[in-house]
Design an enzyme around this catalytic site. Structure first.
Site, PDB file in Angstrom:
ATOM      1  N   LYS A 182       0.862  -1.184   0.000  1.00  0.00           N
ATOM      2  CA  LYS A 182       0.000   0.000   0.000  1.00  0.00           C
ATOM      3  C   LYS A 182       0.893   1.227   0.000  1.00  0.00           C
ATOM      4  CE  LYS A 182      -1.931   2.665   3.152  1.00  0.00           C
ATOM      5  NZ  LYS A 182      -1.810   3.920   2.388  1.00  0.00           N
ATOM      6  N   GLU A 256       9.324   1.639  10.811  1.00  0.00           N
ATOM      7  CA  GLU A 256      10.308   2.717  10.629  1.00  0.00           C
ATOM      8  C   GLU A 256       9.534   4.017  10.781  1.00  0.00           C
ATOM      9  OE1 GLU A 256      12.036   5.604   9.604  1.00  0.00           O
ATOM     10  OE2 GLU A 256      12.158   4.964   7.506  1.00  0.00           O
ATOM     11  N   CYS A 290      12.795  11.306   7.683  1.00  0.00           N
ATOM     12  CA  CYS A 290      12.733  10.913   9.090  1.00  0.00           C
ATOM     13  C   CYS A 290      14.089  11.041   9.780  1.00  0.00           C
ATOM     14  CB  CYS A 290      12.222   9.492   9.196  1.00  0.00           C
ATOM     15  SG  CYS A 290      13.026   8.384   8.032  1.00  0.00           S
ATOM     16  N   GLU A 391       8.318  16.006  15.674  1.00  0.00           N
ATOM     17  CA  GLU A 391       8.848  15.954  14.312  1.00  0.00           C
ATOM     18  C   GLU A 391       8.103  16.984  13.458  1.00  0.00           C
ATOM     19  OE1 GLU A 391       8.172  12.350  11.966  1.00  0.00           O
ATOM     20  OE2 GLU A 391      10.317  12.353  11.531  1.00  0.00           O
TER      21      GLU A 391
HETATM   22  O1  TXE Z   1       1.920   9.845   8.059  1.00  0.00           O
HETATM   23  P1  TXE Z   1       1.093   8.568   8.278  1.00  0.00           P
HETATM   24  P2  TXE Z   1       1.389  11.246   7.522  1.00  0.00           P
HETATM   25  C1  TXE Z   1       5.737  11.690  10.046  1.00  0.00           C
HETATM   26  C2  TXE Z   1       6.026  13.153   9.761  1.00  0.00           C
HETATM   27  C3  TXE Z   1       4.749  13.628   9.167  1.00  0.00           C
HETATM   28  C4  TXE Z   1       3.775  12.863   9.994  1.00  0.00           C
HETATM   29  C5  TXE Z   1       2.419  12.703   9.397  1.00  0.00           C
HETATM   30  O2  TXE Z   1       6.263  13.830  10.960  1.00  0.00           O
HETATM   31  O3  TXE Z   1       4.558  15.000   9.276  1.00  0.00           O
HETATM   32  O4  TXE Z   1       4.343  11.588  10.147  1.00  0.00           O
HETATM   33  O5  TXE Z   1       2.526  12.191   8.068  1.00  0.00           O
HETATM   34  C6  TXE Z   1      -0.678   4.935   6.215  1.00  0.00           C
HETATM   35  N1  TXE Z   1      -3.123   1.669   9.274  1.00  0.00           N
HETATM   36  N2  TXE Z   1       6.189  10.831   8.977  1.00  0.00           N
HETATM   37  O6  TXE Z   1       0.111  11.649   8.143  1.00  0.00           O
HETATM   38  O7  TXE Z   1      -0.347   8.899   8.499  1.00  0.00           O
HETATM   39  C7  TXE Z   1      -0.831   6.072   5.251  1.00  0.00           C
HETATM   40  O8  TXE Z   1      -1.889   5.811   4.338  1.00  0.00           O
HETATM   41  C8  TXE Z   1      -2.159   1.441   8.383  1.00  0.00           C
HETATM   42  C9  TXE Z   1       7.472  10.207   9.170  1.00  0.00           C
HETATM   43  O9  TXE Z   1       1.389  11.148   6.062  1.00  0.00           O
HETATM   44  O10 TXE Z   1       1.811   7.781   9.282  1.00  0.00           O
HETATM   45  C10 TXE Z   1       0.547   6.073   4.616  1.00  0.00           C
HETATM   46  O11 TXE Z   1       0.629   5.038   3.659  1.00  0.00           O
HETATM   47  N3  TXE Z   1      -1.613   2.417   7.632  1.00  0.00           N
HETATM   48  C11 TXE Z   1       7.656   9.089   8.209  1.00  0.00           C
HETATM   49  C12 TXE Z   1       1.439   5.752   5.812  1.00  0.00           C
HETATM   50  O12 TXE Z   1       0.589   5.161   6.785  1.00  0.00           O
HETATM   51  C13 TXE Z   1      -2.046   3.674   7.832  1.00  0.00           C
HETATM   52  C14 TXE Z   1       7.218   9.369   6.815  1.00  0.00           C
HETATM   53  C15 TXE Z   1       2.129   6.956   6.435  1.00  0.00           C
HETATM   54  O13 TXE Z   1       1.149   7.881   6.825  1.00  0.00           O
HETATM   55  C16 TXE Z   1      -3.036   3.969   8.772  1.00  0.00           C
HETATM   56  C17 TXE Z   1       5.911   9.983   6.785  1.00  0.00           C
HETATM   57  C18 TXE Z   1      -3.598   2.895   9.519  1.00  0.00           C
HETATM   58  N4  TXE Z   1      -4.533   3.070  10.427  1.00  0.00           N
HETATM   59  C19 TXE Z   1       5.471  10.721   7.841  1.00  0.00           C
HETATM   60  N5  TXE Z   1      -3.256   5.306   8.762  1.00  0.00           N
HETATM   61  C20 TXE Z   1       9.046   8.508   8.168  1.00  0.00           C
HETATM   62  N6  TXE Z   1       9.300   7.517   9.022  1.00  0.00           N
HETATM   63  O14 TXE Z   1       9.860   8.894   7.362  1.00  0.00           O
HETATM   64  C21 TXE Z   1      -2.409   5.834   7.837  1.00  0.00           C
HETATM   65  N7  TXE Z   1      -1.685   4.838   7.263  1.00  0.00           N
END
Ligand code: TXE
Length: 506
Positions: A182, A256, A290, A391
């Site tokens: 996904k 991660e 990250c 973050e």
């Molecule tokens: O992340 P999400 P978001 C951090 C960064 C950013 C914040 C929010 O601080 O500002 O997170 O970003 C999927 N079950 N990082 O809201 O929501 C979603 O569809 C399973 C750090 O975009 O965590 C996407 O594919 N999956 C990070 C993925 O999770 C779910 C990189 C990431 O989205 C879900 C990105 C659920 N219930 C953001 N809900 C890094 N480690 O680099 C959402 N998703």
């Protein structure tokens, strides 16, 4: 609208319409324009994709392929990336706001390199290990086998779509698994296209893609009874939900998550090198990484001179259209995220931080609908402020002052996160000593973002667990089986059995 390219699901080797027929616009964050429409799957689509992956797993062609043969397929994946680099670069820039510079010089070479590293690693990976025989009269021999976990669910974020795709799909394939990916629903186009291209070299059903949001597709995957393992990259907030959901069926799970990387500047550091390097640490991908260096811990004796150099250099960084080769910092990935980052800058100012450069939205000619923020350095930050604890995921550096090295180490480790950390100094003995104290999965000395595709990457503390990249990443996609074979047919001479059959042979 009708001429926009469509990005469907990929199930069992085929472009597949989502069961409910829903598609969503994919927005270019540099312009605000719609660049395509991507299928939005749901739980029914997850069921179909999991069934295809399970079918391919049970069919055994992929999982029982000899490692040397699987290696050739992984090389073919690397070639597919390189042959289609131009198209993938354009898609990556269009959906995620990656700069051309990043896509050309980082993403494509790193993705191809990773697949080639895995192609080599798989040939020597210890899928079968003979344990040393014990002294005679040993009646049995022991082996340890590494077997694919089964059907893997791979969930990626929006900041590096192609890299994250490869960090997960590559090792999952190398270990012999089948999978459902996904991608982030915000940036799905490059991932769907790469998966489609890879169908030419993979057996059908091995790699399936269901785009969709977290509530519909993410939850369906993490709760699915027929998915054996989840690998997730995203926020710590969602990582907690993923881990909880995985517990319902005791799925294997690696995470991660976020980071708040501290860079410790020792008094002897070369300030020009630090000024440039610390800005590279935080501005790469407009801060949407990250492992960025987002907190800079600076010794009293060099505090003001370094701030001056940071302000000068930060002002020279080109904010612009990511498709322009001169651009150093592109847009925030979405409007929502833009507002979030601006909110953090405002909270830092309200908490008493001093803006030494940037601090507001940036306007880019020709990209009036884009979500750009000025590269921003906040000085006089304390580690208690939100800008030091949470973050931000934008081009915002928080500079914190310290007086002695013990204090610097305490501040560096005073964080929920533990993904990356760095040390700036000319004294490499000191650097080693500080590196031992830092609680982070990656520690860099006099640079940042140095990531080899054959070195492990992952977090301590709430930055997650499990390691990606290199041969280590294959470990996350295998089960370990101990196989012990008796070499004694005569039941009277099976030593262990005497514990029950006490009168045997007397
Ligand atoms: O992340 P999400 P978001 C951090 C960064 C950013 C914040 C929010 O601080 O500002 O997170 O970003 C999927 N079950 N990082 O809201 O929501 C979603 O569809 C399973 C750090 O975009 O965590 C996407 O594919 N999956 C990070 C993925 O999770 C779910 C990189 C990431 O989205 C879900 C990105 C659920 N219930 C953001 N809900 C890094 N480690 O680099 C959402 N998703």
């Amino acid at each position: 609208m009708t001429d926009l390219p469509l990005y469907p699901l990929i199930i069992n080797g085929e472009r597949t319409e989502p069961a409910a027929g829903h598609y969503a616009d994919v927005i270019n964050p540099a312009t605000g324009d719609c660049i395509g429409r991507a299928a939005m799957g749901d739980a029914t689509d997850v069921d179909r994709a999991v069934a295809a992956a399970r079918g391919a797993f049970e069919q055994r062609q992929w999982r029982e392929m000899a490692p040397a043969e699987r290696s050739k397929v992984l090389y073919a994946c690397a070639h597919t990336v390189m042959q289609n680099a131009q198209e993938l670069i354009e898609l990556e820039i269009g959906c995620s706001g990656a700069t051309l510079n990043r896509a050309v010089n980082l993403d494509i070479p790193a993705v191809a390199d990773l697949w080639m590293n895995l192609a080599e690693a798989v040939k020597t990976y210890p899928f079968v290990t003979n344990q040393s025989p014990r002294p005679l009269p040993e009646q049995w021999h022991s082996q340890v086998w590494k077997e694919p976990v089964g059907v893997c669910g791979l969930i990626t974020a929006w900041n590096f779509p192609l890299l994250l795709f490869s960090w997960k799909v590559g090792p999952a394939l190398a270990a012999g698994n089948t999978m459902v990916l996904k991608p982030s629903e915000l940036t799905p186009t490059s991932s769907i296209r790469l998966a489609e291209l890879l169908q030419a070299v993979l057996p059908p059903g091995v790699l399936n893609v269901v785009n969709g949001d977290g509530a519909a597709v993410g939850d369906a995957m993490t709760l699915h009874p027929d998915i054996d393992k989840i690998s997730f990259t995203g926020s710590t907030r969602v990582g907690r939900i993923v881990q909880t959901n995985c517990a319902s069926t005791m799925k294997r799970c690696t995470l991660e998550l976020g980071g708040k990387g501290p860079g410790v500047v020792l008094p002897d550091a070369d300030l020009d090198m630090v000024a440039q390097g610390a800005l590279w640490a935080v501005y790469m991908n407009a801060g949407q990484a990250c492992e960025s260096g987002t907190r800079l811990l600076v010794h009293d004796s060099i505090y003001e001179p370094l701030l001056q150099k940071l302000a000068e250099r930060s002002g020279q960084v080109v904010v612009g259209n990511p498709a322009d080769p001169a651009t150093g910092v592109g847009p925030m990935a979405t409007e929502t995220h833009f507002k979030r980052v601006m909110g953090y800058i405002e909270s830092g100012i309200a908490d008493g931080a001093r803006v030494i450069c940037g601090g507001g939205p940036a306007s880019v000619p020709g990209c009036e609908g884009g979500f750009f923020i000025q590269p921003t350095v906040l000085a006089d930050v304390t580690n208690e402020m939100r800008v030091a604890r949470e973050e931000i995921f934008g081009p915002v550096l928080a500079v914190i002052r310290y007086s002695d090295i013990d204090e610097a180490i305490r501040i560096a480790n005073d964080s929920d996160y533990g993904l990356s950390a760095g040390i700036w100094t000319g004294d490499l003995v000191k650097a080693q000593q500080v590196a031992r104290e830092l609680r982070a999965g990656s520690v860099w000395v006099n640079d940042w973002h140095m990531m080899r595709t054959d070195a492990p990457f992952g977090g301590y503390k709430q930055s997650g667990y499990g390691r990606e990249l290199g041969a280590w990443s294959i470990d996350s996609y295998v089960e370990t089986k101990a196989v012990q074979m008796s070499f004694e047919r005569n039941p009277l001479r099976k030593n262990g059995q005497r514990i029950v059959h006490t009168r045997m042979g007397q």
